[in-house]
Structure formats: C-alpha cells, structure tokens
Design a protein around this motif. Structure first.
Motif, PDB file in Angstrom:
ATOM      1  N   UNK A  96       0.840  -1.205   0.000  1.00  0.00           N
ATOM      2  CA  UNK A  96       0.000   0.000   0.000  1.00  0.00           C
ATOM      3  C   UNK A  96       0.875   1.255   0.000  1.00  0.00           C
ATOM      4  N   UNK A  97       1.921   1.245   0.798  1.00  0.00           N
ATOM      5  CA  UNK A  97       2.818   2.404   0.861  1.00  0.00           C
ATOM      6  C   UNK A  97       3.613   2.558  -0.440  1.00  0.00           C
ATOM      7  N   UNK A  98       4.035   1.435  -1.025  1.00  0.00           N
ATOM      8  CA  UNK A  98       4.754   1.501  -2.305  1.00  0.00           C
ATOM      9  C   UNK A  98       3.851   2.102  -3.378  1.00  0.00           C
ATOM     10  N   UNK A  99       2.581   1.682  -3.374  1.00  0.00           N
ATOM     11  CA  UNK A  99       1.637   2.190  -4.376  1.00  0.00           C
ATOM     12  C   UNK A  99       1.462   3.706  -4.220  1.00  0.00           C
ATOM     13  N   UNK A 146       6.189   1.938 -11.972  1.00  0.00           N
ATOM     14  CA  UNK A 146       6.483   0.773 -11.158  1.00  0.00           C
ATOM     15  C   UNK A 146       7.465   1.145 -10.062  1.00  0.00           C
ATOM     16  N   UNK A 147       7.536   0.284  -9.052  1.00  0.00           N
ATOM     17  CA  UNK A 147       8.501   0.536  -7.975  1.00  0.00           C
ATOM     18  C   UNK A 147       8.798  -0.799  -7.299  1.00  0.00           C
ATOM     19  N   UNK A 148      10.009  -0.924  -6.796  1.00  0.00           N
ATOM     20  CA  UNK A 148      10.441  -2.134  -6.112  1.00  0.00           C
ATOM     21  C   UNK A 148      10.727  -1.784  -4.653  1.00  0.00           C
ATOM     22  N   UNK A 149      10.516  -2.747  -3.766  1.00  0.00           N
ATOM     23  CA  UNK A 149      10.648  -2.479  -2.333  1.00  0.00           C
ATOM     24  C   UNK A 149      12.010  -1.881  -1.946  1.00  0.00           C
ATOM     25  N   UNK A 150      13.123  -2.333  -2.540  1.00  0.00           N
ATOM     26  CA  UNK A 150      14.403  -1.708  -2.145  1.00  0.00           C
ATOM     27  C   UNK A 150      14.439  -0.202  -2.424  1.00  0.00           C
ATOM     28  N   UNK A 151      13.610   0.265  -3.369  1.00  0.00           N
ATOM     29  CA  UNK A 151      13.582   1.698  -3.664  1.00  0.00           C
ATOM     30  C   UNK A 151      12.976   2.511  -2.521  1.00  0.00           C
ATOM     31  N   UNK A 152      12.236   1.847  -1.638  1.00  0.00           N
ATOM     32  CA  UNK A 152      11.737   2.528  -0.437  1.00  0.00           C
ATOM     33  C   UNK A 152      12.460   1.983   0.805  1.00  0.00           C
ATOM     34  N   UNK A 173       9.710  -7.681  -3.503  1.00  0.00           N
ATOM     35  CA  UNK A 173       8.355  -7.222  -3.833  1.00  0.00           C
ATOM     36  C   UNK A 173       8.473  -6.124  -4.879  1.00  0.00           C
ATOM     37  N   UNK A 174       7.722  -6.262  -5.988  1.00  0.00           N
ATOM     38  CA  UNK A 174       7.627  -5.176  -6.969  1.00  0.00           C
ATOM     39  C   UNK A 174       6.161  -4.961  -7.313  1.00  0.00           C
ATOM     40  N   UNK A 175       5.838  -3.734  -7.701  1.00  0.00           N
ATOM     41  CA  UNK A 175       4.515  -3.443  -8.244  1.00  0.00           C
ATOM     42  C   UNK A 175       4.715  -2.627  -9.521  1.00  0.00           C
ATOM     43  N   UNK A 176       3.808  -2.800 -10.461  1.00  0.00           N
ATOM     44  CA  UNK A 176       3.949  -2.034 -11.713  1.00  0.00           C
ATOM     45  C   UNK A 176       2.639  -2.040 -12.488  1.00  0.00           C
ATOM     46  N   UNK A 177       2.502  -1.028 -13.328  1.00  0.00           N
ATOM     47  CA  UNK A 177       1.481  -1.007 -14.372  1.00  0.00           C
ATOM     48  C   UNK A 177       2.182  -1.335 -15.678  1.00  0.00           C
ATOM     49  N   UNK A 178       1.674  -2.300 -16.409  1.00  0.00           N
ATOM     50  CA  UNK A 178       2.231  -2.606 -17.725  1.00  0.00           C
ATOM     51  C   UNK A 178       1.099  -3.003 -18.658  1.00  0.00           C
ATOM     52  N   UNK A 179       1.205  -2.615 -19.931  1.00  0.00           N
ATOM     53  CA  UNK A 179       0.209  -3.059 -20.903  1.00  0.00           C
ATOM     54  C   UNK A 179       0.365  -4.559 -21.119  1.00  0.00           C
ATOM     55  N   UNK A 202      12.276  -6.144 -11.629  1.00  0.00           N
ATOM     56  CA  UNK A 202      12.893  -7.292 -10.959  1.00  0.00           C
ATOM     57  C   UNK A 202      14.400  -7.110 -10.820  1.00  0.00           C
ATOM     58  N   UNK A 203      15.022  -6.363 -11.724  1.00  0.00           N
ATOM     59  CA  UNK A 203      16.441  -6.046 -11.580  1.00  0.00           C
ATOM     60  C   UNK A 203      16.715  -5.344 -10.254  1.00  0.00           C
ATOM     61  N   UNK A 204      15.768  -4.515  -9.802  1.00  0.00           N
ATOM     62  CA  UNK A 204      15.957  -3.815  -8.525  1.00  0.00           C
ATOM     63  C   UNK A 204      16.153  -4.797  -7.365  1.00  0.00           C
ATOM     64  N   UNK A 205      15.573  -5.996  -7.492  1.00  0.00           N
ATOM     65  CA  UNK A 205      15.662  -6.981  -6.406  1.00  0.00           C
ATOM     66  C   UNK A 205      17.022  -7.659  -6.362  1.00  0.00           C
ATOM     67  N   UNK A 206      17.789  -7.486  -7.427  1.00  0.00           N
ATOM     68  CA  UNK A 206      19.123  -8.093  -7.484  1.00  0.00           C
ATOM     69  C   UNK A 206      20.231  -7.046  -7.486  1.00  0.00           C
ATOM     70  N   UNK A 207      19.862  -5.803  -7.202  1.00  0.00           N
ATOM     71  CA  UNK A 207      20.877  -4.767  -7.064  1.00  0.00           C
ATOM     72  C   UNK A 207      21.297  -4.106  -8.365  1.00  0.00           C
TER      73      UNK A 207
END
Ligand code: NI
Length: 179
Positions: free
Chosen positions: A34-37, A47-53, A59-65, A146-151
């Motif tokens: 909820x906070x990431x959104x 989109x945003x990945x948990x490490x960014x916060x 955990x990632x969330x995103x809008x994609x077609x 998903x790259x954000x989850x691997x640094x």
C-alpha cells in the motif's frame, strides 16, 4: 498509507540482493505494498520495487500493458500487478532497445537493451502463485523492476552510455519514457 522516501542511485540498499518474502499474506507486506503504491503514484511512476523505499524484500509493483496493442502511456488502462518473490525465465535471446527512466535515477533517461519475451511467476498478495508470459514493453517493465531486487539499476544494463542524459535535454522520444 504513507508516501515513503525513495532511495537514489548510490545508496547501498539499491546495490544488494533483496530477501525473499516468507509470508506474502502478512499484514506488514500488505502495508508495504500500500505504501509503495502511494509512493509510486505521488512520484508519477509506472512501477517501484521495495528496495527503492529502503525495504530489502522481493516485492515489486507495476502497471504494464498486458497486450501489444494496449496503450503504453495510459496507466489507468493497465492493471496494477503485485509480484512477490518473482522468478523470470527468458524465452528468447532477442533483445530490443528503448528508453527507460527510474524513480531512483531522477531526471535521467537512457536507452536500455532488454529481452523481448519472457515468462514470469511469483506470488500475489493473497499468497497464490501466478505466472504470465510477457513480450515487448511489458517484458521490459518486468525486467526493470525485478532487476531492482538483485541490485541492478538500468544504467548498469546500458550498452551505449552516450544515450544517458537529462530528460529535458534529450529528444522528445526520451521524454515520453516513464520513470
Ligand atoms: Ni527503477
């Protein structure tokens, strides 16, 4: 819910692999999503990945077609995907080039090669596994998040750094790319 501070390139939280989520249905994961959104919306991101916060969890969330003919720029027409503990399987060696931006690299855009077809699987907030095949821009968004989850940040994926630049100095095509 809360708008959280966003880690910028250079902070170690963006450089280290994130940890798997033990229980996707835990209240703290629901709160995190909820906070990431809220943070993503406030920052006008796609989109945003948990490490960014500053939360080193997978955990990632995103809008994609979800289809090739969907409007890439109309986020309201694209469902929000919540993806926990994702696993990506590439289905081709083919790559394509396109502009990318990132909330952790504010103000910049660059051209990034990405694999054009993949399968991803993971868990939703309900803990249920799901899988999708993705092509084109959808596949690009999945790889970026998903790259954000691997640094990894997108500049590390670039093969032509001459395209890296400030959005207000680059051609209009770059300005149209999302964070
Ligand atoms: Ni990013």
């Amino acid at each position: 819910m809360a708008v959280l501070p966003i880690a910028r390139m250079g902070h170690p939280v963006l450089r280290h692999p994130a940890e798997a989520v033990a229980d996707p249905t835990a209240p703290e994961i629901r709160q995190l999503v909820a906070d990431m959104w809220e943070t993503m919306v406030a920052a006008r991101g796609r989109g945003i990945a948990a490490p960014q916060v500053y939360v080193p969890k997978r955990v990632v969330i995103f809008h994609a077609p979800l289809t090739e003919d969907a409007d890439r720029f109309d986020l309201s027409a694209q469902p929000l995907t919540v993806l926990i503990n994702p696993v990506i399987t590439f289905l081709t060696d083919e790559t394509a080039l396109d502009w990318e931006g990132c909330l952790s690299v504010p103000g910049l855009r660059g051209v990034v090669p990405r694999v054009t077809r993949l399968r991803y699987e993971g868990l939703g907030l309900d803990g249920a596994p799901f899988a999708r095949e993705a092509t084109g821009f959808h596949a690009r968004v999945v790889q970026h998040e998903c790259d954000h989850l691997d640094g990894w940040l997108y500049p590390q994926r670039m093969t032509d750094l001459s395209t890296l630049g400030y959005v207000d100095a680059l051609p209009a095509a770059a300005a149209a790319a999302d964070d």
